[in-house]
Scaffold this motif. Structure first.
Motif, mmCIF file in Angstrom:
data_model
loop_
_atom_site.group_PDB
_atom_site.id
_atom_site.type_symbol
_atom_site.label_atom_id
_atom_site.label_comp_id
_atom_site.label_asym_id
_atom_site.label_seq_id
_atom_site.Cartn_x
_atom_site.Cartn_y
_atom_site.Cartn_z
ATOM 1 N N VAL A 1 30.878 43.053 21.106
ATOM 2 C CA VAL A 1 31.464 41.693 20.543
ATOM 3 C C VAL A 1 32.863 41.287 20.912
ATOM 4 C CG1 VAL A 1 32.145 41.080 18.164
ATOM 5 C CG2 VAL A 1 29.945 42.268 18.551
ATOM 6 N N TYR A 2 33.804 42.362 21.190
ATOM 7 C CA TYR A 2 34.853 41.826 21.524
ATOM 8 C C TYR A 2 34.961 41.360 22.961
ATOM 9 C CZ TYR A 2 39.685 42.170 23.463
ATOM 10 O OH TYR A 2 41.037 41.683 23.845
ATOM 11 N N ILE A 3 34.198 41.649 23.919
ATOM 12 C CA ILE A 3 33.836 41.148 25.109
ATOM 13 C C ILE A 3 33.325 39.552 25.097
ATOM 14 C CG2 ILE A 3 32.578 40.885 27.415
ATOM 15 C CD1 ILE A 3 32.968 43.998 26.975
ATOM 16 N N LYS A 4 32.295 39.463 23.996
ATOM 17 C CA LYS A 4 31.652 38.006 23.879
ATOM 18 C C LYS A 4 32.500 37.104 23.259
ATOM 19 C CE LYS A 4 26.820 38.788 23.293
ATOM 20 N NZ LYS A 4 25.965 37.972 22.651
ATOM 21 N N TRP A 5 33.508 37.662 22.513
ATOM 22 C CA TRP A 5 34.451 36.806 21.717
ATOM 23 C C TRP A 5 35.641 36.156 22.756
ATOM 24 C CZ3 TRP A 5 39.498 38.646 19.227
ATOM 25 C CH2 TRP A 5 40.099 37.717 18.554
ATOM 26 N N GLN A 6 36.037 37.216 23.718
ATOM 27 C CA GLN A 6 36.872 36.673 24.785
ATOM 28 C C GLN A 6 36.580 35.928 25.688
ATOM 29 O OE1 GLN A 6 40.237 37.453 25.067
ATOM 30 N NE2 GLN A 6 40.137 38.444 22.999
ATOM 31 N N GLY B 1 34.200 33.627 25.217
ATOM 32 C CA GLY B 1 34.297 32.238 24.493
ATOM 33 C C GLY B 1 32.574 32.043 24.096
ATOM 34 N N ASP B 2 31.762 32.840 23.983
ATOM 35 C CA ASP B 2 30.334 32.708 23.727
ATOM 36 C C ASP B 2 30.386 32.381 22.007
ATOM 37 O OD1 ASP B 2 29.144 33.563 25.808
ATOM 38 O OD2 ASP B 2 28.863 35.437 25.188
ATOM 39 N N GLN B 3 29.212 31.535 22.134
ATOM 40 C CA GLN B 3 29.187 30.889 20.568
ATOM 41 C C GLN B 3 28.483 31.606 19.651
ATOM 42 O OE1 GLN B 3 30.746 27.843 19.694
ATOM 43 N NE2 GLN B 3 31.723 27.873 21.714
ATOM 44 N N ASP B 4 27.770 32.509 20.028
ATOM 45 C CA ASP B 4 27.080 33.616 19.195
ATOM 46 C C ASP B 4 27.821 34.803 18.569
ATOM 47 O OD1 ASP B 4 26.747 34.531 21.669
ATOM 48 O OD2 ASP B 4 24.635 35.005 21.302
ATOM 49 N N THR B 5 28.920 34.846 18.614
ATOM 50 C CA THR B 5 29.574 36.158 18.414
ATOM 51 C C THR B 5 29.451 36.544 17.052
ATOM 52 O OG1 THR B 5 31.467 35.080 18.036
ATOM 53 C CG2 THR B 5 31.659 35.988 20.135
ATOM 54 N N GLN B 6 29.326 35.498 16.243
ATOM 55 C CA GLN B 6 28.858 35.863 14.748
ATOM 56 C C GLN B 6 27.537 36.503 14.365
ATOM 57 O OE1 GLN B 6 29.412 32.691 11.770
ATOM 58 N NE2 GLN B 6 29.166 33.973 10.031
ATOM 59 N N LYS B 7 26.856 36.049 15.442
ATOM 60 C CA LYS B 7 25.309 36.621 15.182
ATOM 61 C C LYS B 7 25.299 38.007 15.606
ATOM 62 C CE LYS B 7 21.830 35.064 17.896
ATOM 63 N NZ LYS B 7 21.023 34.399 18.770
ATOM 64 N N ILE C 1 28.055 39.995 15.779
ATOM 65 C CA ILE C 1 28.628 40.936 14.773
ATOM 66 C C ILE C 1 27.805 41.349 13.835
ATOM 67 C CG2 ILE C 1 30.442 40.809 13.050
ATOM 68 C CD1 ILE C 1 32.089 39.026 14.960
ATOM 69 N N MET C 2 26.846 40.490 13.175
ATOM 70 C CA MET C 2 26.138 40.611 12.245
ATOM 71 C C MET C 2 25.130 41.718 12.715
ATOM 72 S SD MET C 2 27.454 39.541 9.654
ATOM 73 C CE MET C 2 26.296 39.547 8.368
#
Length: 104
Positions: free
Chosen positions: A67-72, A74-80, A82-83
């Motif tokens: 999730v950290y790599i996705k967040w860094q 800039g992916d838009q589906d990080t919340q999905k 994370i859940m």
């Protein structure tokens, strides 16, 4: 006709008596077997539940890194993501706790 009915009745009664005798023998043996199985299962509960909790922790760490790599990036589906990872970790940890509570 009466002979046939009497013969059927005798065969059925001997079958029932045989079943009753073997069933009472099985009941006496099954209580000892159930006690032994209960003791053996109880010895496996703690290691298995600790293993499941440890797997949940590892899945949580891997999920956190992904999730950290996705967040860094800039992916838009990080919340999905994370859940999904949070739900998987929560499920594994709760299964470990429920197994301990159910069998202890």
């Amino acid at each position: 006709m009466k002979r046939m009915t009497r013969k059927i009745f005798q065969n059925l009664s001997s079958l029932l008596l045989g079943l009753y005798g073997s069933l009472s023998l099985l009941m006496a043996q099954s209580s000892t077997g159930i006690d032994q199985a209960t003791t053996e299962i109880s010895s496996y509960v703690d290691p298995v539940s600790n293993l499941i909790i440890a797997i949940g922790a590892v899945v949580g760490l891997i999920g956190g890194v992904r999730v950290y790599i996705k967040w860094q990036s800039g992916d838009q589906d990080t919340q999905k993501a994370i859940m999904g990872w949070f739900g998987a970790c929560l499920f594994l940890i709760l299964v470990g706790v429920v197994i301990k509570a159910f069998f202890s």
